[in-house]
Each structure stands twice: as structure tokens, then as C-alpha cells.
Write a protein that holds these residues in place. Structure first.
Motif, PDB file in Angstrom:
ATOM      1  N   GLU A  48       0.830  -1.210   0.000  1.00 12.01           N
ATOM      2  CA  GLU A  48       0.000   0.000   0.000  1.00 12.01           C
ATOM      3  C   GLU A  48       0.861   1.255   0.000  1.00 12.01           C
ATOM      4  O   GLU A  48       0.488   2.281  -0.572  1.00 12.01           O
ATOM      5  CB  GLU A  48      -0.909   0.032   1.238  1.00 12.01           C
ATOM      6  CG  GLU A  48      -1.743  -1.202   1.449  1.00 12.01           C
ATOM      7  CD  GLU A  48      -1.064  -2.223   2.355  1.00 12.01           C
ATOM      8  OE1 GLU A  48      -0.099  -1.890   3.071  1.00 12.01           O
ATOM      9  OE2 GLU A  48      -1.494  -3.379   2.330  1.00 12.01           O
ATOM     10  N   GLU A  91       0.853   5.069  -2.034  1.00 14.33           N
ATOM     11  CA  GLU A  91       0.732   6.278  -1.227  1.00 14.33           C
ATOM     12  C   GLU A  91       1.896   7.230  -1.455  1.00 14.33           C
ATOM     13  O   GLU A  91       1.703   8.432  -1.584  1.00 14.33           O
ATOM     14  CB  GLU A  91       0.635   5.918   0.257  1.00 14.33           C
ATOM     15  CG  GLU A  91      -0.695   5.317   0.639  1.00 14.33           C
ATOM     16  CD  GLU A  91      -0.778   4.947   2.107  1.00 14.33           C
ATOM     17  OE1 GLU A  91      -0.004   5.505   2.916  1.00 14.33           O
ATOM     18  OE2 GLU A  91      -1.607   4.090   2.437  1.00 14.33           O
ATOM     19  N   LYS A 124       1.420  10.900  -3.102  1.00 13.34           N
ATOM     20  CA  LYS A 124       1.761  12.016  -2.237  1.00 13.34           C
ATOM     21  C   LYS A 124       2.777  12.947  -2.893  1.00 13.34           C
ATOM     22  O   LYS A 124       2.724  14.165  -2.719  1.00 13.34           O
ATOM     23  CB  LYS A 124       2.317  11.486  -0.911  1.00 13.34           C
ATOM     24  CG  LYS A 124       2.536  12.556   0.121  1.00 13.34           C
ATOM     25  CD  LYS A 124       2.995  11.977   1.439  1.00 13.34           C
ATOM     26  CE  LYS A 124       3.218  13.082   2.440  1.00 13.34           C
ATOM     27  NZ  LYS A 124       3.702  12.571   3.723  1.00 13.34           N
ATOM     28  N   ILE A 177      -4.353  14.044   0.696  1.00 14.11           N
ATOM     29  CA  ILE A 177      -3.855  12.674   0.837  1.00 14.11           C
ATOM     30  C   ILE A 177      -4.668  11.890   1.856  1.00 14.11           C
ATOM     31  O   ILE A 177      -4.719  10.663   1.809  1.00 14.11           O
ATOM     32  CB  ILE A 177      -2.342  12.665   1.182  1.00 14.11           C
ATOM     33  CG1 ILE A 177      -1.718  11.286   0.920  1.00 14.11           C
ATOM     34  CG2 ILE A 177      -2.094  13.068   2.620  1.00 14.11           C
ATOM     35  CD1 ILE A 177      -1.617  10.921  -0.515  1.00 14.11           C
ATOM     36  N   LEU A 182      -7.281   9.434   0.436  1.00 12.33           N
ATOM     37  CA  LEU A 182      -6.819   8.243  -0.272  1.00 12.33           C
ATOM     38  C   LEU A 182      -6.810   7.055   0.684  1.00 12.33           C
ATOM     39  O   LEU A 182      -6.214   7.109   1.756  1.00 12.33           O
ATOM     40  CB  LEU A 182      -5.404   8.472  -0.825  1.00 12.33           C
ATOM     41  CG  LEU A 182      -4.741   7.281  -1.511  1.00 12.33           C
ATOM     42  CD1 LEU A 182      -5.502   6.899  -2.776  1.00 12.33           C
ATOM     43  CD2 LEU A 182      -3.300   7.599  -1.835  1.00 12.33           C
ATOM     44  N   VAL A 227      -5.902   2.993   0.606  1.00 10.72           N
ATOM     45  CA  VAL A 227      -5.248   1.967  -0.208  1.00 10.72           C
ATOM     46  C   VAL A 227      -5.284   0.637   0.527  1.00 10.72           C
ATOM     47  O   VAL A 227      -4.957   0.568   1.717  1.00 10.72           O
ATOM     48  CB  VAL A 227      -3.784   2.357  -0.526  1.00 10.72           C
ATOM     49  CG1 VAL A 227      -3.165   1.360  -1.483  1.00 10.72           C
ATOM     50  CG2 VAL A 227      -3.710   3.746  -1.123  1.00 10.72           C
TER      51      VAL A 227
END
Length: 142
Positions: free
Chosen positions: A98, A102, A106, A119, A122, A124
Motif C-alpha cells: 500500500e 501512497e 503524495k 492525501i 486516499l 489503499v
């Protein structure tokens, strides 16, 4: 004619599900960053977070082109003197896939409080399942 400036409390946010299976990391990350920042909407305003929520599933099946899996590393610092740490993407894929998505997303968002708010939208997950069924997310295809 006046320009329209979106206000934070007027933004209607949707939830999208993105399947990362067999998608190239960089191309996937740019699409996700556009959704999170709201650049895919006609009401996009640079200083307002107009983006939607994104749920990414199958993060463990994302593709890296070339020799990036063996050669690319992620750098972080522990905060202590001599605390430089490098983790290969191969190790990240095995332990926490994940984080790869990210980090990529980011890096494409603004480096400010606005980017930090983006962010947070999000989510994940390495597998097929996610705990956000109550938000009735739409499948996002690109």
C-alpha cells in the motif's frame, strides 16, 4: 463575466474505487492525484480542496516497469543522527504494498496543508476487499 470560485462547504464529494491490478504505478498515481485534487471537475479551484475520495484495491498487483522493482529505493530519515534509511521497492512490495501507491500519489500533490488534506482522502488496500461499502463508491475506469 465573473470567475467561479468554489467554497469548501459547497463541494460535493464522491467516492471512487480504482482497481490497481496490472496498472503501471506512475500512470495510476497521476490519475489518482487528479481525482484527489479535483482537477477532473469543472469547479476546480487551485486554493480549495475540491477533490473526491479514492479507494485503491489490489495494491499488491501494481506493475513497475523496467528494473525499478530491484533498483528503486525509498528514502526516509528516522530523526536521529545518522538515521538515513533506504528500503528497496521489492521489500516494500512484499511487506507493505500500500505504501508504494501512497508515496507515488503524495509526491504528486501540493506540499502544503492543502496537500495533506488531499492525501487523507486516499484509502489503499492490498487485497480485493475494503471497509467502505457504506459510502457506495463508484468504479473509476481509465
Amino acid at each position: 463575466m465573473k470567475s467561479y470560485m468554489a467554497k469548501t462547504n459547497e463541494v460535493q464529494r464522491k467516492w471512487y474505487v480504482v482497481d490497481a491490478e496490472n496498472k503501471v504505478l506512475g500512470r495510476l498515481a497521476t490519475e489518482i492525484a487528479n481525482i484527489l485534487s479535483g482537477k477532473n471537475k469543472p469547479i476546480y479551484t487551485p486554493h480549495v480542496d475540491t477533490g473526491d475520495f479514492v479507494i485503491v484495491i489490489n495494491a499488491d498487483k501494481v506493475k513497475l516497469t523496467g528494473k525499478k522493482l530491484e533498483q528503486k529505493t525509498h528514502f526516509y530519515h528516522t530523526g536521529y543522527p545518522g538515521g538515513d534509511r533506504y528500503v528497496s521497492y521489492k521489500k516494500l512490495m512484499e511487506e507493505k504494498p500500500e505504501l508504494i501507491i501512497e508515496y507515488a500519489v503524495k509526491g504528486m500533490l501540493p506540499k502544503s496543508s492543502l496537500g495533506r488534506n488531499m492525501i487523507r482522502k486516499l484509502k489503499v488496500y492490498a487485497g480485493e476487499e475494503h471497509p467502505h461499502e457504506a459510502q457506495t463508491p463508484e468504479v473509476y475506469e481509465f
